[in-house]
Design a protein around this motif. Structure first.
Motif, mmCIF file in Angstrom:
data_model
loop_
_atom_site.group_PDB
_atom_site.id
_atom_site.type_symbol
_atom_site.label_atom_id
_atom_site.label_comp_id
_atom_site.label_asym_id
_atom_site.label_seq_id
_atom_site.Cartn_x
_atom_site.Cartn_y
_atom_site.Cartn_z
ATOM 1 N N GLY A 158 0.700 -1.293 -0.130
ATOM 2 C CA GLY A 158 0.041 0.020 0.001
ATOM 3 C C GLY A 158 0.867 1.211 0.032
ATOM 4 O O GLY A 158 0.437 2.295 -0.808
ATOM 5 N N VAL A 159 1.960 1.301 0.915
ATOM 6 C CA VAL A 159 2.790 2.401 0.763
ATOM 7 C C VAL A 159 3.470 2.636 -0.374
ATOM 8 O O VAL A 159 3.611 3.459 -0.849
ATOM 9 C CB VAL A 159 3.992 2.278 1.647
ATOM 10 C CG1 VAL A 159 5.070 3.414 1.685
ATOM 11 C CG2 VAL A 159 3.296 2.249 3.422
ATOM 12 N N GLY A 160 3.797 1.437 -1.333
ATOM 13 C CA GLY A 160 4.443 1.576 -2.518
ATOM 14 C C GLY A 160 3.528 2.150 -3.623
ATOM 15 O O GLY A 160 3.842 2.793 -4.447
ATOM 16 N N VAL A 161 2.311 1.474 -3.664
ATOM 17 C CA VAL A 161 1.273 1.918 -4.512
ATOM 18 C C VAL A 161 1.002 3.620 -4.610
ATOM 19 O O VAL A 161 0.906 4.372 -5.549
ATOM 20 C CB VAL A 161 -0.062 1.175 -4.659
ATOM 21 C CG1 VAL A 161 -1.052 1.654 -5.216
ATOM 22 C CG2 VAL A 161 0.519 -0.334 -4.805
ATOM 23 N N SER A 162 0.987 4.001 -3.204
ATOM 24 C CA SER A 162 0.593 5.261 -2.715
ATOM 25 C C SER A 162 1.907 6.337 -3.441
ATOM 26 O O SER A 162 1.548 7.435 -3.770
ATOM 27 C CB SER A 162 0.486 5.302 -1.587
ATOM 28 O OG SER A 162 -0.055 6.699 -0.898
ATOM 29 N N LEU A 163 2.970 5.685 -3.216
ATOM 30 C CA LEU A 163 4.160 6.790 -3.564
ATOM 31 C C LEU A 163 4.170 6.963 -5.276
ATOM 32 O O LEU A 163 4.683 7.755 -5.464
ATOM 33 C CB LEU A 163 5.584 6.067 -2.836
ATOM 34 C CG LEU A 163 5.707 6.250 -1.391
ATOM 35 C CD1 LEU A 163 7.005 5.573 -1.001
ATOM 36 C CD2 LEU A 163 5.853 7.708 -1.181
ATOM 37 N N VAL A 164 3.888 5.462 -5.676
ATOM 38 C CA VAL A 164 3.467 5.896 -7.214
ATOM 39 C C VAL A 164 2.873 6.936 -7.450
ATOM 40 O O VAL A 164 2.967 7.521 -8.586
ATOM 41 C CB VAL A 164 3.643 4.271 -8.035
ATOM 42 C CG1 VAL A 164 3.253 4.484 -9.296
ATOM 43 C CG2 VAL A 164 4.600 3.372 -7.721
ATOM 44 N N SER A 197 -3.417 17.205 -15.063
ATOM 45 C CA SER A 197 -3.456 16.479 -16.177
ATOM 46 C C SER A 197 -3.884 15.289 -15.778
ATOM 47 O O SER A 197 -4.575 14.849 -14.681
ATOM 48 C CB SER A 197 -1.781 16.439 -16.698
ATOM 49 O OG SER A 197 -1.351 15.671 -15.487
ATOM 50 N N VAL A 198 -4.277 14.321 -16.985
ATOM 51 C CA VAL A 198 -4.692 13.060 -16.917
ATOM 52 C C VAL A 198 -3.647 12.176 -15.852
ATOM 53 O O VAL A 198 -4.060 11.418 -15.181
ATOM 54 C CB VAL A 198 -4.980 12.492 -18.300
ATOM 55 C CG1 VAL A 198 -5.256 11.057 -18.111
ATOM 56 C CG2 VAL A 198 -6.038 13.232 -19.066
ATOM 57 N N MET A 199 -2.317 12.433 -16.195
ATOM 58 C CA MET A 199 -1.421 11.829 -15.421
ATOM 59 C C MET A 199 -1.557 11.967 -13.760
ATOM 60 O O MET A 199 -1.706 11.112 -13.251
ATOM 61 C CB MET A 199 -0.136 12.035 -15.729
ATOM 62 C CG MET A 199 0.910 11.297 -15.171
ATOM 63 S SD MET A 199 1.093 9.634 -15.836
ATOM 64 C CE MET A 199 1.951 10.009 -17.529
ATOM 65 N N GLN A 200 -1.947 13.169 -13.448
ATOM 66 C CA GLN A 200 -2.161 13.702 -12.108
ATOM 67 C C GLN A 200 -3.536 12.919 -11.499
ATOM 68 O O GLN A 200 -3.607 12.371 -10.537
ATOM 69 C CB GLN A 200 -2.138 14.960 -12.047
ATOM 70 C CG GLN A 200 -0.797 15.796 -12.177
ATOM 71 C CD GLN A 200 -0.978 17.312 -12.128
ATOM 72 O OE1 GLN A 200 -1.839 17.849 -12.894
ATOM 73 N NE2 GLN A 200 -0.028 17.998 -11.474
ATOM 74 N N ILE A 201 -4.536 13.023 -12.303
ATOM 75 C CA ILE A 201 -5.802 12.320 -12.057
ATOM 76 C C ILE A 201 -5.374 10.778 -11.661
ATOM 77 O O ILE A 201 -5.815 9.974 -10.758
ATOM 78 C CB ILE A 201 -6.769 12.457 -12.863
ATOM 79 C CG1 ILE A 201 -7.310 13.733 -12.971
ATOM 80 C CG2 ILE A 201 -8.161 11.382 -12.624
ATOM 81 C CD1 ILE A 201 -8.245 13.817 -14.181
ATOM 82 N N GLY A 202 -4.601 9.995 -12.634
ATOM 83 C CA GLY A 202 -4.214 8.761 -12.459
ATOM 84 C C GLY A 202 -3.648 8.510 -11.207
ATOM 85 O O GLY A 202 -3.847 7.579 -10.291
ATOM 86 N N GLY A 203 -2.731 9.425 -10.766
ATOM 87 C CA GLY A 203 -1.834 9.358 -9.685
ATOM 88 C C GLY A 203 -2.763 9.495 -8.310
ATOM 89 O O GLY A 203 -2.407 9.003 -7.356
ATOM 90 N N ALA A 204 -3.787 10.352 -8.449
ATOM 91 C CA ALA A 204 -4.585 10.666 -7.278
ATOM 92 C C ALA A 204 -5.492 9.454 -6.955
ATOM 93 O O ALA A 204 -5.533 8.874 -5.764
ATOM 94 C CB ALA A 204 -5.514 11.604 -7.574
ATOM 95 N N ALA A 205 -5.905 8.762 -8.053
ATOM 96 C CA ALA A 205 -6.310 7.338 -7.928
ATOM 97 C C ALA A 205 -5.478 6.124 -7.186
ATOM 98 O O ALA A 205 -5.891 5.465 -6.190
ATOM 99 C CB ALA A 205 -6.982 6.776 -9.163
ATOM 100 N N SER A 206 -4.100 6.245 -7.548
ATOM 101 C CA SER A 206 -3.292 5.322 -7.219
ATOM 102 C C SER A 206 -2.937 5.651 -5.517
ATOM 103 O O SER A 206 -2.793 4.662 -4.830
ATOM 104 C CB SER A 206 -1.818 5.559 -7.960
ATOM 105 O OG SER A 206 -1.046 4.737 -7.374
ATOM 106 N N ILE A 207 -3.094 6.875 -5.141
ATOM 107 C CA ILE A 207 -2.795 7.387 -3.934
ATOM 108 C C ILE A 207 -3.852 6.838 -3.010
ATOM 109 O O ILE A 207 -3.685 6.163 -1.896
ATOM 110 C CB ILE A 207 -2.510 8.889 -3.508
ATOM 111 C CG1 ILE A 207 -1.302 9.309 -4.122
ATOM 112 C CG2 ILE A 207 -2.760 9.222 -2.236
ATOM 113 C CD1 ILE A 207 -1.225 10.832 -4.322
ATOM 114 N N ILE A 208 -5.256 6.790 -3.450
ATOM 115 C CA ILE A 208 -6.106 6.424 -2.683
ATOM 116 C C ILE A 208 -6.225 5.239 -2.718
ATOM 117 O O ILE A 208 -6.654 4.410 -1.664
ATOM 118 C CB ILE A 208 -7.369 7.051 -3.303
ATOM 119 C CG1 ILE A 208 -7.606 8.585 -3.422
ATOM 120 C CG2 ILE A 208 -8.881 6.625 -2.763
ATOM 121 C CD1 ILE A 208 -8.759 8.988 -4.203
ATOM 122 N N ALA A 209 -5.928 4.196 -3.618
ATOM 123 C CA ALA A 209 -5.895 2.726 -3.684
ATOM 124 C C ALA A 209 -4.753 2.557 -2.683
ATOM 125 O O ALA A 209 -5.228 1.407 -1.930
ATOM 126 C CB ALA A 209 -5.307 2.241 -5.160
#
Length: 308
Positions: free
Chosen positions: A141-147, A283-295
């Protein structure tokens, strides 16, 4: 069937993800800290950074003492003062120096990305001390969030000779906060989050004020707008007082590692607030990053840390 037999096991992976009251408060904390970036960025266009920080720490300390009252029970025992002083030095004085000087010498993208490593620093310290065993799911979870943190703000990060000093100072701030968070667990067994934070903040403030005093003496107070003052008051009350109480109540109740992972949500909030307030694009990349952090935050809840 007995009441005990009906009690659900919170570590059961089949259980639905439900946020406790303290976890909802941690989400509120991410809203406060995320918005604080834009508030401070606007305020220090008029305030020099060190005087600004000195004033908000003095105000926060005054509020903490007002909340604490004059009861003798709210004062640390003599044997605990060395720990309180050490916490104040590392968590309030040294952290603030590294953070303010670091952010002044590097880009916002670099500083945000480096601060996103806080959960890793906390997890490493907890693992090394053996205080809080971490599950594989938590590390994932920490790793996915940092990505996700990298996708949100890392694309604009650049390491070069001019920003290296600022990057190193910001990394120092990360480790100061991690040491403060982990070390506070022992004192939180004997004192409330309010008592611990009040006295450690007072120590840090007393050490920090001399750094801001030269700038305060030459500051043209009449040139400071109402908006800048409002930003200072907001930052003192919410980013310091309210947020610190939430943070250390969470450390006391759910542990350092699970608390620290919520700091990865801060860049998401900061991104949204900056887009609305400062008109920065998303950006779309930032939206994807936000989803990754929440996950990543959700993964740390699938199987809680042992003993927490």
């Amino acid at each position: 069937m007995s009441r005990a037999g009906c009690t659900a096991d919170p570590s059961d992976p089949s259980m639905p993800l439900r946020f406790t009251r303290i976890e909802w408060l941690l989400l509120l904390l991410t809203l406060i800290w995320g918005s604080n970036f834009s508030v401070v960025k606007t305020a220090i266009e008029e305030f020099p950074p060190l005087p600004f920080n000195a004033l908000r720490m003095v105000l926060a300390s005054a509020i903490f003492f007002g909340l604490l009252g004059r009861s003798s029970a709210s004062r640390p025992c003599r044997r605990d003062w060395p720990v309180i002083i050490a916490l104040g030095f590392v968590g309030h004085f040294l952290y603030q120096v590294c953070f303010m000087e670091g952010i002044a010498r590097t880009s916002a993208a670099n500083s945000s990305l480096i601060l996103g490593a806080t959960p890793i620093a906390v997890a490493i310290l907890m693992w090394c001390s053996g205080r809080e065993p971490l599950s594989t799911t938590h590390w994932v979870g920490v790793g996915v969030s940092l990505v996700g943190v990298y996708l949100v703000i890392g694309q604009g990060a650049r390491i070069n000779s001019s920003s290296l000093t600022g990057d190193l100072l910001t990394m120092g701030a990360v480790w100061c906060w991690a040491v403060y968070t982990v070390s506070a667990q022992s004192i939180l067994k004997r004192y409330s989050p309010l008592t611990m934070t009040t006295w450690s903040m007072a120590v840090g403030t007393a050490l920090f004020v001399p750094l801001g005093l030269p700038g305060l003496l030459v500051l043209n107070w009449r040139e400071i707008s109402f908006g800048a003052w409002a930003g200072l008051v907001y930052s003192a009350i919410f980013a310091l007082c309210v947020s610190y109480l939430i943070w250390y109540t969470a450390v006391q109740r759910i542990g350092s590692a699970r608390t620290s992972i919520y700091s990865n949500m801060v860049p998401v909030v900061a991104m949204i607030v900056a887009a609305v307030w400062l008109r920065e694009s998303i950006s779309v990349m930032q939206i994807g990053g936000a989803a990754s952090i929440i996950a990543g935050v959700a993964l740390t809840k699938v199987r809680p840390l042992h003993g927490s």
